[in-house]
Structures are given as structure tokens and as C-alpha cells.
Write an enzyme that holds these catalytic residues in place. Sequence first.
Site, PDB file in Angstrom:
ATOM      1  N   HIS A 139       0.810  -1.216   0.000  1.00  0.00           N
ATOM      2  CA  HIS A 139       0.000   0.000   0.000  1.00  0.00           C
ATOM      3  C   HIS A 139       0.845   1.268   0.000  1.00  0.00           C
ATOM      4  O   HIS A 139       0.308   2.379   0.124  1.00  0.00           O
ATOM      5  CB  HIS A 139      -0.943  -0.005   1.211  1.00  0.00           C
ATOM      6  CG  HIS A 139      -2.210   0.732   0.990  1.00  0.00           C
ATOM      7  ND1 HIS A 139      -2.560   1.842   1.723  1.00  0.00           N
ATOM      8  CD2 HIS A 139      -3.215   0.539   0.091  1.00  0.00           C
ATOM      9  CE1 HIS A 139      -3.733   2.290   1.309  1.00  0.00           C
ATOM     10  NE2 HIS A 139      -4.151   1.523   0.325  1.00  0.00           N
ATOM     11  N   LYS A 141       3.011   4.496  -1.273  1.00  0.00           N
ATOM     12  CA  LYS A 141       2.980   5.426  -2.405  1.00  0.00           C
ATOM     13  C   LYS A 141       4.172   6.357  -2.241  1.00  0.00           C
ATOM     14  O   LYS A 141       4.071   7.407  -1.611  1.00  0.00           O
ATOM     15  CB  LYS A 141       1.695   6.249  -2.447  1.00  0.00           C
ATOM     16  CG  LYS A 141       0.414   5.446  -2.581  1.00  0.00           C
ATOM     17  CD  LYS A 141      -0.323   5.398  -1.270  1.00  0.00           C
ATOM     18  CE  LYS A 141      -1.632   4.635  -1.412  1.00  0.00           C
ATOM     19  NZ  LYS A 141      -2.300   4.446  -0.114  1.00  0.00           N
ATOM     20  N   ASP A 146      16.988   9.480  -7.884  1.00  0.00           N
ATOM     21  CA  ASP A 146      18.435   9.596  -7.681  1.00  0.00           C
ATOM     22  C   ASP A 146      18.829   9.414  -6.218  1.00  0.00           C
ATOM     23  O   ASP A 146      19.593  10.194  -5.652  1.00  0.00           O
ATOM     24  CB  ASP A 146      18.949  10.948  -8.208  1.00  0.00           C
ATOM     25  CG  ASP A 146      18.901  11.032  -9.717  1.00  0.00           C
ATOM     26  OD1 ASP A 146      19.065   9.993 -10.370  1.00  0.00           O
ATOM     27  OD2 ASP A 146      18.682  12.138 -10.253  1.00  0.00           O
TER      28      ASP A 146
END
Length: 223
Positions: A139, A141, A146
Site C-alpha cells: 500500500h 505510495k 536519484d
Amino acid sequence: VIWKLVQCSRNKREKASRVHEVIVFNELGEICAAAHMRNNRIGSQAPQVSCTCCNAHCSLRNVAKIAEQIDRAVYSIDLAIFTFSSLSLADALKRALQRGVIIRIISDGEMVYCTGSQITMLAQLGVPVRVPITTNLMHNKFCIIDGVERVEEIRLLRKLKWMRPCYSIVISGSLNWTAQGLGGNWENCLITADEKLTATFQAEFQRMWRAFGKTEASQIQPK
């Protein structure tokens, strides 16, 4: 000595200019959507935000801020995302691929196969995808651009002695990269160059990448 002082001053100014921003998506973000659609009648191409938009909560402007950070990627993009169907952000990732940026994606074992998932398209372009080997939800996000650990890994892999200047960015929050998330829900998204935060997110991505199962591009077909 003078040159070192100049470099130190430049580094301080450059660090001070790095992004530290919270983006809020709310019910006010779509007030200007109709006007943007009228001003951008380019077939199926995603509408572009106008610099003259007077809506401080403009959803398109917020999406453009995320795409801007993706466009700054030099070496790597590591994305852990539950649901991803945004054409605008998928286009930004495709531009990164064209620049030679190495992209890796971790997603949920069910959501990666959904109709409209841009992960399908990116996998077909050669982006490696991994999912949990359990039924628990992936779940997260977040996106690391870099990351220091990853850039060093790429340097060793490519046997490079000199690396182009870059710095780490993490994008994280409640936001799924979907039309509903970007233009319908109440969501938050933090974009920051904080070194401790980027290192922490990069370490967790690396840990998940080692623990999760590989997914072949031929297996990723929308249901």
C-alpha cells in the site's frame, strides 16, 4: 582556499534552493479543469496547465510539480505505488527512460494487473516490476529519484569514475497516481530533498526489492 570557500558557498545556496514542499489535492483543484480542457484541444493528449491559471489549488499544476521532479532524474527512479493510471505521470516516466534513467517499480500483486494500469505499459518498455509474494497489500505510495545508495549502485554497475551532478528527491503521501487521486480525492503529497528522509525511503525500497518476487513483462496483462 578561496576556491574551496566559493564551492562551499555554492553548495549552501544550491541546498537551500532544493525542493521542500507539501502539495494538497482537494475539492478546489478542479474548478479550473473545464477551462484547461477548452484551451488544450489536442486530441487524446493530456492537457497542460497554463502559467496564467489563477487557481491556487489547480490539480493540473500539482501534477506538473510531480512530473517536474521526474523530469529532473539523472540516474534512477524507484517507484513503490499501489495504483498507477495517470497518463501524464506515465509520460514523464517514458521521457526518463528515453534519457537513460533506470526505473524500477514495486506495486501490489492485484492492482498491477488492473485495466488502465500504466505499469503494464512501462513493463512492456522494459521496466522491471516486483510484487509481494504474500496476499498482504503493498500500500506504499512513494518515489525516490536519484537516491544516493541507488546512484552508487549504478556507478559500480556501469564502472563509472565520474558521475553527473544530481541530488535525491522523495515524493510521498496518501496520493495514488490515478485520475481519482490526482483530481477527485482529498490527498497530500510531500516532495522533499531532505537527505535523511530520502535515505530512509531508499533503504526500504531496496529491502522490498530484494524480498519481493520478480514479475515478467509477459505476465502483466490487464484483466
